[in-house]
Design a protein around this motif. Structure first.
Motif, PDB file in Angstrom:
ATOM      1  N   ALA A 203      14.122 -26.109   2.055  1.00 20.82           N
ATOM      2  CA  ALA A 203      15.311 -26.150   2.900  1.00 20.82           C
ATOM      3  C   ALA A 203      16.547 -25.696   2.127  1.00 20.82           C
ATOM      4  O   ALA A 203      17.378 -24.926   2.641  1.00 20.82           O
ATOM      5  CB  ALA A 203      15.519 -27.560   3.452  1.00 20.82           C
ATOM      6  N   LEU A 204      16.710 -26.157   0.882  1.00 20.22           N
ATOM      7  CA  LEU A 204      17.851 -25.725   0.074  1.00 20.22           C
ATOM      8  C   LEU A 204      17.784 -24.239  -0.243  1.00 20.22           C
ATOM      9  O   LEU A 204      18.811 -23.559  -0.306  1.00 20.22           O
ATOM     10  CB  LEU A 204      17.918 -26.531  -1.222  1.00 20.22           C
ATOM     11  N   SER A 205      16.573 -23.731  -0.446  1.00 21.41           N
ATOM     12  CA  SER A 205      16.422 -22.299  -0.703  1.00 21.41           C
ATOM     13  C   SER A 205      16.857 -21.486   0.511  1.00 21.41           C
ATOM     14  O   SER A 205      17.545 -20.464   0.381  1.00 21.41           O
ATOM     15  CB  SER A 205      14.973 -21.977  -1.072  1.00 21.41           C
ATOM     16  N   GLY A 206      16.468 -21.942   1.716  1.00 16.06           N
ATOM     17  CA  GLY A 206      16.922 -21.268   2.928  1.00 16.06           C
ATOM     18  C   GLY A 206      18.420 -21.378   3.105  1.00 16.06           C
ATOM     19  O   GLY A 206      19.096 -20.418   3.520  1.00 16.06           O
ATOM     20  N   ALA A 207      18.980 -22.555   2.797  1.00 21.36           N
ATOM     21  CA  ALA A 207      20.427 -22.734   2.888  1.00 21.36           C
ATOM     22  C   ALA A 207      21.152 -21.810   1.914  1.00 21.36           C
ATOM     23  O   ALA A 207      22.238 -21.297   2.222  1.00 21.36           O
ATOM     24  CB  ALA A 207      20.795 -24.191   2.617  1.00 21.36           C
ATOM     25  N   ALA A 208      20.562 -21.592   0.723  1.00 15.41           N
ATOM     26  CA  ALA A 208      21.178 -20.688  -0.249  1.00 15.41           C
ATOM     27  C   ALA A 208      21.246 -19.265   0.286  1.00 15.41           C
ATOM     28  O   ALA A 208      22.239 -18.551   0.080  1.00 15.41           O
ATOM     29  CB  ALA A 208      20.389 -20.729  -1.562  1.00 15.41           C
ATOM     30  N   VAL A 209      20.198 -18.833   0.995  1.00 17.24           N
ATOM     31  CA  VAL A 209      20.210 -17.503   1.612  1.00 17.24           C
ATOM     32  C   VAL A 209      21.376 -17.385   2.594  1.00 17.24           C
ATOM     33  O   VAL A 209      22.137 -16.403   2.587  1.00 17.24           O
ATOM     34  CB  VAL A 209      18.873 -17.230   2.330  1.00 17.24           C
TER      35      VAL A 209
END
Length: 422
Positions: A203-209
């Motif tokens: 989820a954090l990786s997607g938020a970073a995108v």
């Protein structure tokens, strides 16, 4: 930096910098020639860009004897996965090559792409050990070259932005590590239920995108280069998560979540600013429940099942076996022997008037031998106060089983009652 109801306003640094180190016992006779030869091995358009940056002040390489160079951060390299063999080779080299590049914030991150490309090719040529000083992390040169953008300028963000995690007595503290490469504060989320560490990494990786997309657009379009605004609530989809891991097909998202952000400036001058994922102001439950709901919505993550009472001689034997081993489990937990990605779980009895129910909770703190603090892994059927992600206090007398759990593998040790039921 500031925030309002709709946006978070962030300061924009004038320049961002990348630093890569190559340790070697075969230093080049002429570093300028060696750097140019390394740049020529890169594909276009990186090759031309690197050569242009080498011709000016934006990309520089210097050779230093080890005794005159800054010491290697061996402890941090070990923390980020360096093996004893890799550390041995790096620490016994006679020279270091320091490769630094500077560029404007935003996209594309030319400083990172060109510095990594030249340093990785140079590490292959000398040969030498390649170190990303930002992380800090030892990189395989061939694999480092594979992280560079494809012919359409796309990268797999999770190769540039990691999500470290640290356990505390209320759950897991998770941050990104890599958004600062682009001039951004790092994202963080606090008190993550341990069993949600895997989904929240994604989820954090997607938020970073999504955050990087807003940031780059704002930096490119702003009339005031000192400050830009990004949305206070990030809309993150399953497609954004897939993109973070290298899937650029742009398929229709199957799930969408809203992640509110809070700007947390540093308490001291030398500390870090974070963008913290928080529940909405009107969220009616605990932050752990919010985190659990996000995972359920984004990944269709099922709750761990709640078990009804099943009495039998075999079950009583399983419970007795688990309880006899429980003091040893506590000793290992307190000694720090059960570390992420492994987590200690306990199954405990809920005393309700309607039925006997047993639920699993992760253990976050166990200083009192008779009572522990944890986080519920599921919604109880008979007790509305027990909800997935909600903090829980568990009486040791109510524990009927325990296990060591790893995301993706399940319970790898213990779980006597579960094995019997299965």
């Amino acid at each position: 930096m500031a925030d309002s109801d709709d946006v978070v306003t962030l300061s924009v640094p004038e320049m961002v910098q990348a630093t890569y180190v190559v340790t070697t016992s075969s230093p080049p006779d002429d570093i300028d020639v060696a750097a140019a030869q390394a740049a020529l091995r890169l594909p276009e358009p990186l090759r031309s860009g690197a050569l242009q940056m080498l011709a000016g002040p934006l990309l520089t390489l210097e050779v230093w004897p080890v005794e005159e160079a800054p010491p290697l951060p061996l402890d941090y390299l070990r923390m980020f996965g360096a093996t004893p063999a890799e550390l041995g080779v790096a620490s016994t080299a006679t020279h270091v090559v320091i490769c630094q590049a500077a560029f404007r914030p935003g996209w594309p991150p030319a400083h990172e792409w060109h510095a990594r490309g030249v340093a990785a090719a140079l590490a292959q040529d000398l040969p030498g050990t390649l170190i990303d000083a930002f992380m800090p992390q030892i990189l395989n040169p061939r694999q480092a070259l594979e992280t560079l953008p494809d012919e359409e300028g796309r990268v797999t963000l999770t190769r540039w932005v990691l999500v470290p995690q640290s356990p505390d007595d209320r759950g897991i503290w998770m941050t990104t590590k890599g958004l600062d490469r682009y001039g951004l504060p790092e994202l963080q989320v606090l008190d993550v239920p341990p069993t949600l560490a895997g989904p929240w990494t994604a989820a954090l990786s997607g938020a970073a995108v999504v955050l990087l997309r807003h940031w780059s657009r704002a930096v490119d379009e702003t009339d005031d280069p000192a400050f830009v605004s990004v949305p206070r609530i990030l809309t993150v989809t399953s497609a954004d998560v897939a993109e973070a891991y290298g899937d650029h097909t742009g398929g229709d998202p199957t799930a969408t979540v809203q992640l509110p952000l809070r700007l947390d400036p540093p308490d001291q001058f030398d500390e870090q600013t974070f963008l913290t994922v928080v529940p909405p102001d009107d969220f009616p439950a605990s932050s752990g429940e919010f985190l659990a709901q996000i995972c359920a919505a984004l990944f269709d993550t099922p709750s761990t099942s709640v078990l009804r009472s099943q009495h039998s001689d075999e079950m009583e034997t399983a419970i007795a076996t688990a309880r006899a081993a429980l003091p040893s489990a506590r000793t290992r937990f307190l000694a720090g022997e059960i570390e992420p990605p492994a987590h200690l779980l306990v199954k405990h009895h809920l005393h309700t008037k309607d039925a006997d129910e047993f639920v699993w909770s992760t253990v976050t703190s166990w200083t009192d031998p008779d009572r522990l603090h944890g986080v519920s892994m599921s919604d109880a059927e008979t007790d509305p106060t027990v909800r997935a992600g909600r903090p829980a206090f568990v009486e040791v007398a109510d524990i009927v089983d325990w296990g060591i759990w790893i995301d993706g593998d399940g319970i790898i040790e213990g779980g006597w009652t579960n094995r019997l039921l299965q």
